[in-house]
Design a protein around this motif. Structure first.
Motif, mmCIF file in Angstrom:
data_model
loop_
_atom_site.group_PDB
_atom_site.id
_atom_site.type_symbol
_atom_site.label_atom_id
_atom_site.label_comp_id
_atom_site.label_asym_id
_atom_site.label_seq_id
_atom_site.Cartn_x
_atom_site.Cartn_y
_atom_site.Cartn_z
ATOM 1 N N ALA A 13 -5.070 -8.551 -0.866
ATOM 2 C CA ALA A 13 -3.926 -7.666 -0.626
ATOM 3 C C ALA A 13 -4.385 -6.247 -0.303
ATOM 4 N N VAL A 14 -5.337 -5.729 -1.066
ATOM 5 C CA VAL A 14 -5.819 -4.366 -0.832
ATOM 6 C C VAL A 14 -6.547 -4.276 0.505
ATOM 7 N N ALA A 15 -7.375 -5.264 0.800
ATOM 8 C CA ALA A 15 -8.099 -5.263 2.067
ATOM 9 C C ALA A 15 -7.133 -5.351 3.247
ATOM 10 N N SER A 16 -6.089 -6.108 3.092
ATOM 11 C CA SER A 16 -5.101 -6.220 4.151
ATOM 12 C C SER A 16 -4.374 -4.893 4.370
ATOM 13 N N LEU A 17 -4.046 -4.213 3.285
ATOM 14 C CA LEU A 17 -3.369 -2.919 3.406
ATOM 15 C C LEU A 17 -4.273 -1.866 4.038
#
Length: 53
Positions: A13-17
């Protein structure tokens, strides 16, 4: 193993954001693989094919 799944989902999720799509995909794939393993193990225990000591 559930802890690793949650860690990988958070990393995805963080990498996608942040725009790291390849890292997000790899983390999501790892989480999906671990979820499958946990599901298979759970079903084997549920049906009594594997005895957990």
């Amino acid at each position: 193993m559930i802890k690793w799944i949650l860690i990988l989902l958070i990393v995805a999720a963080v990498a996608s954001l942040l725009g790291f799509n390849s890292l997000a995909g790899a983390a999501a794939t790892g989480a999906r693989l671990l979820i499958g393993i946990v599901l298979v193990l759970f079903l084997l225990v549920l049906f009594g094919l594997v005895v957990v000591a």
